[in-house]
Design a protein around this motif. Structure first.
Motif, PDB file in Angstrom:
ATOM      1  N   ARG A 164       0.820  -1.209   0.000  1.00  0.00           N
ATOM      2  CA  ARG A 164       0.000   0.000   0.000  1.00  0.00           C
ATOM      3  C   ARG A 164       0.859   1.267   0.000  1.00  0.00           C
ATOM      4  N   ASN A 165       0.409   2.246  -0.804  1.00  0.00           N
ATOM      5  CA  ASN A 165       1.142   3.516  -0.934  1.00  0.00           C
ATOM      6  C   ASN A 165       2.630   3.280  -1.171  1.00  0.00           C
ATOM      7  N   TRP A 166       2.923   2.386  -2.111  1.00  0.00           N
ATOM      8  CA  TRP A 166       4.290   1.899  -2.270  1.00  0.00           C
ATOM      9  C   TRP A 166       5.166   2.797  -3.132  1.00  0.00           C
ATOM     10  N   SER A 167       4.600   3.340  -4.202  1.00  0.00           N
ATOM     11  CA  SER A 167       5.434   4.123  -5.112  1.00  0.00           C
ATOM     12  C   SER A 167       4.581   5.144  -5.856  1.00  0.00           C
ATOM     13  N   ARG A 168       5.245   5.940  -6.631  1.00  0.00           N
ATOM     14  CA  ARG A 168       4.592   7.009  -7.388  1.00  0.00           C
ATOM     15  C   ARG A 168       3.565   6.454  -8.365  1.00  0.00           C
ATOM     16  N   SER A 169       2.434   7.113  -8.453  1.00  0.00           N
ATOM     17  CA  SER A 169       1.432   6.737  -9.453  1.00  0.00           C
ATOM     18  C   SER A 169       1.781   7.375 -10.792  1.00  0.00           C
ATOM     19  N   TRP A 170       1.624   6.578 -11.857  1.00  0.00           N
ATOM     20  CA  TRP A 170       1.829   7.082 -13.215  1.00  0.00           C
ATOM     21  C   TRP A 170       0.508   7.286 -13.941  1.00  0.00           C
ATOM     22  N   ALA A 171      -0.608   7.095 -13.261  1.00  0.00           N
ATOM     23  CA  ALA A 171      -1.918   7.244 -13.894  1.00  0.00           C
ATOM     24  C   ALA A 171      -2.186   8.717 -14.197  1.00  0.00           C
ATOM     25  N   PRO A 172      -2.795   9.004 -15.347  1.00  0.00           N
ATOM     26  CA  PRO A 172      -3.095  10.389 -15.698  1.00  0.00           C
ATOM     27  C   PRO A 172      -3.941  11.060 -14.615  1.00  0.00           C
ATOM     28  N   GLY A 173      -3.582  12.295 -14.278  1.00  0.00           N
ATOM     29  CA  GLY A 173      -4.326  13.043 -13.275  1.00  0.00           C
ATOM     30  C   GLY A 173      -3.950  12.719 -11.849  1.00  0.00           C
ATOM     31  N   GLU A 174      -2.987  11.808 -11.648  1.00  0.00           N
ATOM     32  CA  GLU A 174      -2.596  11.426 -10.290  1.00  0.00           C
ATOM     33  C   GLU A 174      -1.169  11.874  -9.963  1.00  0.00           C
ATOM     34  N   GLU A 175      -0.748  12.960 -10.588  1.00  0.00           N
ATOM     35  CA  GLU A 175       0.581  13.495 -10.306  1.00  0.00           C
ATOM     36  C   GLU A 175       0.671  13.858  -8.816  1.00  0.00           C
ATOM     37  N   GLY A 176       1.791  13.478  -8.209  1.00  0.00           N
ATOM     38  CA  GLY A 176       1.989  13.788  -6.801  1.00  0.00           C
ATOM     39  C   GLY A 176       1.294  12.835  -5.847  1.00  0.00           C
ATOM     40  N   ARG A 177       0.698  11.768  -6.390  1.00  0.00           N
ATOM     41  CA  ARG A 177       0.036  10.788  -5.540  1.00  0.00           C
ATOM     42  C   ARG A 177       0.801   9.472  -5.541  1.00  0.00           C
ATOM     43  N   LEU A 178       0.542   8.652  -4.524  1.00  0.00           N
ATOM     44  CA  LEU A 178       1.153   7.333  -4.441  1.00  0.00           C
ATOM     45  C   LEU A 178       0.163   6.269  -4.883  1.00  0.00           C
ATOM     46  N   ARG A 179       0.686   5.137  -5.314  1.00  0.00           N
ATOM     47  CA  ARG A 179      -0.148   4.031  -5.760  1.00  0.00           C
ATOM     48  C   ARG A 179       0.061   2.827  -4.851  1.00  0.00           C
ATOM     49  N   ASP A 180      -0.915   1.922  -4.866  1.00  0.00           N
ATOM     50  CA  ASP A 180      -0.729   0.595  -4.294  1.00  0.00           C
ATOM     51  C   ASP A 180      -0.116  -0.285  -5.374  1.00  0.00           C
ATOM     52  N   SER A 181       0.867  -1.086  -4.995  1.00  0.00           N
ATOM     53  CA  SER A 181       1.548  -1.948  -5.961  1.00  0.00           C
ATOM     54  C   SER A 181       1.263  -3.414  -5.667  1.00  0.00           C
ATOM     55  N   ALA A 182       0.953  -4.161  -6.718  1.00  0.00           N
ATOM     56  CA  ALA A 182       0.827  -5.614  -6.614  1.00  0.00           C
ATOM     57  C   ALA A 182       2.207  -6.203  -6.844  1.00  0.00           C
ATOM     58  N   ILE A 183       2.648  -7.078  -5.938  1.00  0.00           N
ATOM     59  CA  ILE A 183       3.979  -7.666  -6.066  1.00  0.00           C
ATOM     60  C   ILE A 183       3.875  -9.162  -6.352  1.00  0.00           C
ATOM     61  N   TYR A 184       4.709  -9.601  -7.276  1.00  0.00           N
ATOM     62  CA  TYR A 184       4.788 -11.001  -7.693  1.00  0.00           C
ATOM     63  C   TYR A 184       6.242 -11.440  -7.604  1.00  0.00           C
ATOM     64  N   SER A 185       6.447 -12.748  -7.517  1.00  0.00           N
ATOM     65  CA  SER A 185       7.826 -13.243  -7.496  1.00  0.00           C
ATOM     66  C   SER A 185       7.920 -14.636  -8.099  1.00  0.00           C
ATOM     67  N   ILE A 186       9.147 -14.963  -8.495  1.00  0.00           N
ATOM     68  CA  ILE A 186       9.535 -16.321  -8.884  1.00  0.00           C
ATOM     69  C   ILE A 186      10.755 -16.662  -8.047  1.00  0.00           C
ATOM     70  N   THR A 187      10.764 -17.819  -7.419  1.00  0.00           N
ATOM     71  CA  THR A 187      11.925 -18.248  -6.654  1.00  0.00           C
ATOM     72  C   THR A 187      12.750 -19.218  -7.487  1.00  0.00           C
ATOM     73  N   ALA A 188      13.956 -19.475  -7.013  1.00  0.00           N
ATOM     74  CA  ALA A 188      14.840 -20.395  -7.743  1.00  0.00           C
ATOM     75  C   ALA A 188      14.213 -21.771  -7.884  1.00  0.00           C
ATOM     76  N   ALA A 189      13.479 -22.217  -6.849  1.00  0.00           N
ATOM     77  CA  ALA A 189      12.844 -23.535  -6.912  1.00  0.00           C
ATOM     78  C   ALA A 189      11.730 -23.566  -7.949  1.00  0.00           C
ATOM     79  N   GLU A 190      11.080 -22.428  -8.183  1.00  0.00           N
ATOM     80  CA  GLU A 190       9.980 -22.349  -9.142  1.00  0.00           C
ATOM     81  C   GLU A 190      10.448 -22.088 -10.565  1.00  0.00           C
ATOM     82  N   TRP A 191      11.696 -21.655 -10.715  1.00  0.00           N
ATOM     83  CA  TRP A 191      12.185 -21.235 -12.019  1.00  0.00           C
ATOM     84  C   TRP A 191      12.085 -22.320 -13.099  1.00  0.00           C
TER      85      TRP A 191
END
Length: 225
Positions: A164-191
Protein backbone atom coordinates in the motif's frame (compact mmCIF):
# COMPACT_ATOMS: atom_id res chain seq x y z
CA UNK A 1 32.45 -5.13 -2.63
CA UNK A 2 28.82 -4.45 -3.63
CA UNK A 3 27.13 -6.19 -6.56
CA UNK A 4 26.69 -3.78 -9.46
CA UNK A 5 24.01 -4.40 -12.06
CA UNK A 6 25.43 -4.65 -15.58
CA UNK A 7 23.16 -6.27 -18.11
CA UNK A 8 24.77 -7.96 -21.12
CA UNK A 9 23.11 -8.24 -24.53
CA UNK A 10 20.52 -11.04 -24.35
CA UNK A 11 19.20 -12.48 -27.62
CA UNK A 12 16.44 -14.93 -28.43
CA UNK A 13 14.49 -15.78 -31.57
CA UNK A 14 12.05 -12.86 -31.43
CA UNK A 15 13.81 -10.15 -29.48
CA UNK A 16 17.26 -8.90 -28.61
CA UNK A 17 17.71 -7.00 -25.37
CA UNK A 18 20.38 -4.34 -25.84
CA UNK A 19 21.71 -2.05 -23.08
CA UNK A 20 19.69 1.15 -23.49
CA UNK A 21 21.36 4.06 -25.22
CA UNK A 22 20.60 7.12 -27.31
CA UNK A 23 20.99 5.04 -30.47
CA UNK A 24 17.53 3.65 -29.60
CA UNK A 25 15.87 7.04 -29.14
CA UNK A 26 14.37 7.50 -32.62
CA UNK A 27 12.79 4.03 -32.66
CA UNK A 28 11.46 4.37 -29.11
CA UNK A 29 9.93 7.75 -29.91
CA UNK A 30 7.90 6.08 -32.67
CA UNK A 31 7.03 3.04 -30.55
CA UNK A 32 5.85 5.14 -27.61
CA UNK A 33 3.33 7.03 -29.75
CA UNK A 34 1.77 4.09 -31.63
CA UNK A 35 -1.24 3.75 -29.33
CA UNK A 36 -1.00 5.03 -25.78
CA UNK A 37 -4.31 3.52 -24.71
CA UNK A 38 -2.53 0.63 -22.95
CA UNK A 39 -0.22 2.86 -20.90
CA UNK A 40 -2.66 4.29 -18.35
CA UNK A 41 -0.74 2.96 -15.34
CA UNK A 42 2.73 2.71 -16.89
CA UNK A 43 5.59 5.19 -17.17
CA UNK A 44 6.13 5.56 -20.91
CA UNK A 45 7.77 8.75 -22.23
CA UNK A 46 6.20 10.86 -24.95
CA UNK A 47 8.18 11.09 -28.18
CA UNK A 48 9.76 14.41 -27.20
CA UNK A 49 10.70 13.05 -23.76
CA UNK A 50 12.59 9.95 -24.88
CA UNK A 51 16.02 11.61 -24.84
CA UNK A 52 15.66 12.89 -21.27
CA UNK A 53 14.10 9.56 -20.24
CA UNK A 54 17.18 7.71 -21.50
CA UNK A 55 19.44 10.21 -19.72
CA UNK A 56 17.62 9.57 -16.43
CA UNK A 57 17.91 5.80 -16.83
CA UNK A 58 21.61 6.03 -17.68
CA UNK A 59 22.21 8.21 -14.63
CA UNK A 60 20.58 5.62 -12.39
CA UNK A 61 22.46 2.84 -14.20
CA UNK A 62 25.71 4.58 -13.27
CA UNK A 63 24.88 3.94 -9.60
CA UNK A 64 24.74 0.19 -10.22
CA UNK A 65 21.07 -0.07 -9.21
CA UNK A 66 19.54 -0.27 -12.70
CA UNK A 67 20.39 -2.12 -15.91
CA UNK A 68 18.05 -0.67 -18.58
CA UNK A 69 17.41 -2.34 -21.92
CA UNK A 70 15.87 -1.53 -25.26
CA UNK A 71 13.75 -4.36 -26.65
CA UNK A 72 14.72 -4.78 -30.30
CA UNK A 73 12.45 -6.79 -32.58
CA UNK A 74 14.50 -9.28 -34.58
CA UNK A 75 11.87 -9.21 -37.31
CA UNK A 76 12.35 -5.48 -37.99
CA UNK A 77 15.63 -4.56 -36.30
CA UNK A 78 13.87 -1.68 -34.56
CA UNK A 79 13.61 -0.91 -30.87
CA UNK A 80 9.97 -1.48 -29.88
CA UNK A 81 10.05 -0.97 -26.14
CA UNK A 82 12.11 -1.07 -22.98
CA UNK A 83 12.66 -3.12 -19.83
CA UNK A 84 15.23 -3.32 -17.03
CA UNK A 85 16.77 -5.08 -14.10
CA UNK A 86 16.24 -3.01 -10.97
CA UNK A 87 16.86 -2.98 -7.21
CA UNK A 88 19.64 -5.55 -6.77
CA UNK A 89 19.72 -7.05 -3.27
CA UNK A 90 22.64 -8.84 -1.67
CA UNK A 91 21.76 -10.33 1.70
CA UNK A 92 24.30 -13.08 2.31
CA UNK A 93 27.46 -11.56 0.85
CA UNK A 94 28.08 -8.16 -0.75
CA UNK A 95 29.55 -9.55 -3.97
CA UNK A 96 26.74 -12.01 -4.85
CA UNK A 97 23.22 -11.16 -5.94
CA UNK A 98 20.36 -12.74 -4.01
CA UNK A 99 17.36 -10.98 -5.57
CA UNK A 100 16.54 -8.53 -8.31
CA UNK A 101 13.44 -6.92 -9.79
CA UNK A 102 12.43 -6.84 -13.45
CA UNK A 103 10.53 -3.69 -14.29
CA UNK A 104 10.22 -0.47 -16.28
CA UNK A 105 8.72 -2.61 -19.05
CA UNK A 106 6.68 -1.28 -21.96
CA UNK A 107 6.11 -2.29 -25.57
CA UNK A 108 4.68 -0.64 -28.64
CA UNK A 109 1.04 -1.59 -29.09
CA UNK A 110 1.74 -3.47 -32.35
CA UNK A 111 4.17 -5.83 -30.59
CA UNK A 112 2.02 -6.65 -27.57
CA UNK A 113 0.82 -10.24 -27.71
CA UNK A 114 3.44 -11.27 -30.29
CA UNK A 115 5.67 -13.26 -27.95
CA UNK A 116 8.27 -10.51 -27.56
CA UNK A 117 7.33 -9.84 -23.94
CA UNK A 118 7.34 -13.55 -23.10
CA UNK A 119 10.79 -14.04 -24.61
CA UNK A 120 12.18 -10.89 -22.99
CA UNK A 121 11.05 -12.22 -19.61
CA UNK A 122 12.57 -15.61 -20.43
CA UNK A 123 15.91 -14.01 -21.27
CA UNK A 124 15.95 -11.78 -18.20
CA UNK A 125 14.83 -14.48 -15.78
CA UNK A 126 17.23 -17.05 -17.23
CA UNK A 127 20.21 -14.75 -16.86
CA UNK A 128 19.20 -13.81 -13.31
CA UNK A 129 18.70 -17.39 -12.13
CA UNK A 130 21.27 -19.28 -14.20
CA UNK A 131 24.12 -16.77 -14.47
CA UNK A 132 23.77 -14.52 -11.44
CA UNK A 133 22.35 -17.34 -9.30
CA UNK A 134 19.62 -15.27 -7.63
CA UNK A 135 17.16 -16.81 -5.18
CA UNK A 136 14.23 -14.72 -6.40
CA UNK A 137 13.09 -12.33 -9.09
CA UNK A 138 10.24 -9.99 -8.35
CA UNK A 139 7.91 -7.85 -10.43
CA UNK A 140 5.59 -5.03 -9.37
CA UNK A 141 2.81 -3.09 -11.05
CA UNK A 142 0.01 -0.72 -10.14
CA UNK A 143 -2.55 -2.87 -8.33
CA UNK A 144 -5.26 -1.50 -10.68
CA UNK A 145 -3.39 -2.46 -13.84
CA UNK A 146 -5.25 -5.60 -14.86
CA UNK A 147 -3.46 -5.90 -18.20
CA UNK A 148 -0.02 -5.82 -16.59
CA UNK A 149 -1.02 -8.15 -13.77
CA UNK A 150 -2.39 -10.69 -16.26
CA UNK A 151 0.86 -10.53 -18.27
CA UNK A 152 2.91 -11.10 -15.12
CA UNK A 153 0.72 -14.02 -14.06
CA UNK A 154 1.20 -15.65 -17.47
CA UNK A 155 4.93 -15.90 -16.75
CA UNK A 156 4.15 -18.17 -13.80
CA UNK A 157 5.10 -15.58 -11.18
CA UNK A 158 3.18 -15.89 -7.91
CA UNK A 159 1.13 -13.07 -6.42
CA UNK A 160 2.44 -12.13 -2.98
CA UNK A 161 0.20 -9.26 -1.99
CA UNK A 162 -0.48 -5.54 -2.23
CA UNK A 163 2.08 -3.00 -1.04
CA UNK A 164 0.00 0.00 0.00
CA UNK A 165 1.14 3.52 -0.93
CA UNK A 166 4.29 1.90 -2.27
CA UNK A 167 5.43 4.12 -5.11
CA UNK A 168 4.59 7.01 -7.39
CA UNK A 169 1.43 6.74 -9.45
CA UNK A 170 1.83 7.08 -13.22
CA UNK A 171 -1.92 7.24 -13.89
CA UNK A 172 -3.09 10.39 -15.70
CA UNK A 173 -4.33 13.04 -13.27
CA UNK A 174 -2.60 11.43 -10.29
CA UNK A 175 0.58 13.50 -10.31
CA UNK A 176 1.99 13.79 -6.80
CA UNK A 177 0.04 10.79 -5.54
CA UNK A 178 1.15 7.33 -4.44
CA UNK A 179 -0.15 4.03 -5.76
CA UNK A 180 -0.73 0.60 -4.29
CA UNK A 181 1.55 -1.95 -5.96
CA UNK A 182 0.83 -5.61 -6.61
CA UNK A 183 3.98 -7.67 -6.07
CA UNK A 184 4.79 -11.00 -7.69
CA UNK A 185 7.83 -13.24 -7.50
CA UNK A 186 9.54 -16.32 -8.88
CA UNK A 187 11.93 -18.25 -6.65
CA UNK A 188 14.84 -20.39 -7.74
CA UNK A 189 12.84 -23.53 -6.91
CA UNK A 190 9.98 -22.35 -9.14
CA UNK A 191 12.19 -21.24 -12.02
CA UNK A 192 12.35 -24.56 -13.95
CA UNK A 193 8.57 -24.69 -14.24
CA UNK A 194 8.34 -21.04 -15.22
CA UNK A 195 11.11 -21.49 -17.76
CA UNK A 196 9.24 -24.36 -19.41
CA UNK A 197 6.06 -22.31 -19.55
CA UNK A 198 7.82 -19.34 -21.14
CA UNK A 199 9.73 -21.52 -23.61
CA UNK A 200 6.44 -23.07 -24.75
CA UNK A 201 4.93 -19.63 -25.28
CA UNK A 202 7.93 -18.44 -27.27
CA UNK A 203 7.90 -21.56 -29.46
CA UNK A 204 4.21 -21.04 -30.19
CA UNK A 205 4.73 -17.37 -31.04
CA UNK A 206 7.68 -18.15 -33.31
CA UNK A 207 5.66 -20.51 -35.54
CA UNK A 208 4.77 -18.60 -38.75
CA UNK A 209 1.04 -18.29 -39.34
CA UNK A 210 1.57 -19.74 -42.82
CA UNK A 211 2.51 -23.01 -41.19
CA UNK A 212 -0.99 -23.41 -39.76
CA UNK A 213 -3.14 -25.66 -42.00
CA UNK A 214 -5.99 -23.67 -43.63
CA UNK A 215 -8.60 -25.89 -41.98
CA UNK A 216 -7.25 -24.93 -38.58
CA UNK A 217 -7.64 -21.20 -39.17
CA UNK A 218 -11.03 -20.04 -37.78
CA UNK A 219 -13.19 -17.97 -40.06
CA UNK A 220 -14.54 -14.59 -38.98
CA UNK A 221 -17.90 -16.31 -38.35
CA UNK A 222 -16.52 -19.16 -36.25
CA UNK A 223 -17.16 -18.66 -32.54
CA UNK A 224 -13.92 -18.55 -30.59
CA UNK A 225 -13.56 -20.31 -27.24
Amino acid sequence: MTFTLKGPVLEGTLVRLEPLGHQHAADLAVAAEEDRGTYDFTSVPRADEVGSHIDAHLATAATGRLAPYAQVSLATGRAVGATAYWEPRSWLTDDALDAVEVGFTWLARSTQGTGINAEAKLLLFRHAFEVWGVSRVDLKTDARNRRSRAAIERTGARFEGILRNWSRSWAPGEEGRLRDSAIYSITAAEWPGCRERLEDRVRSAAVPSAAVPPAAVPSALTPRP
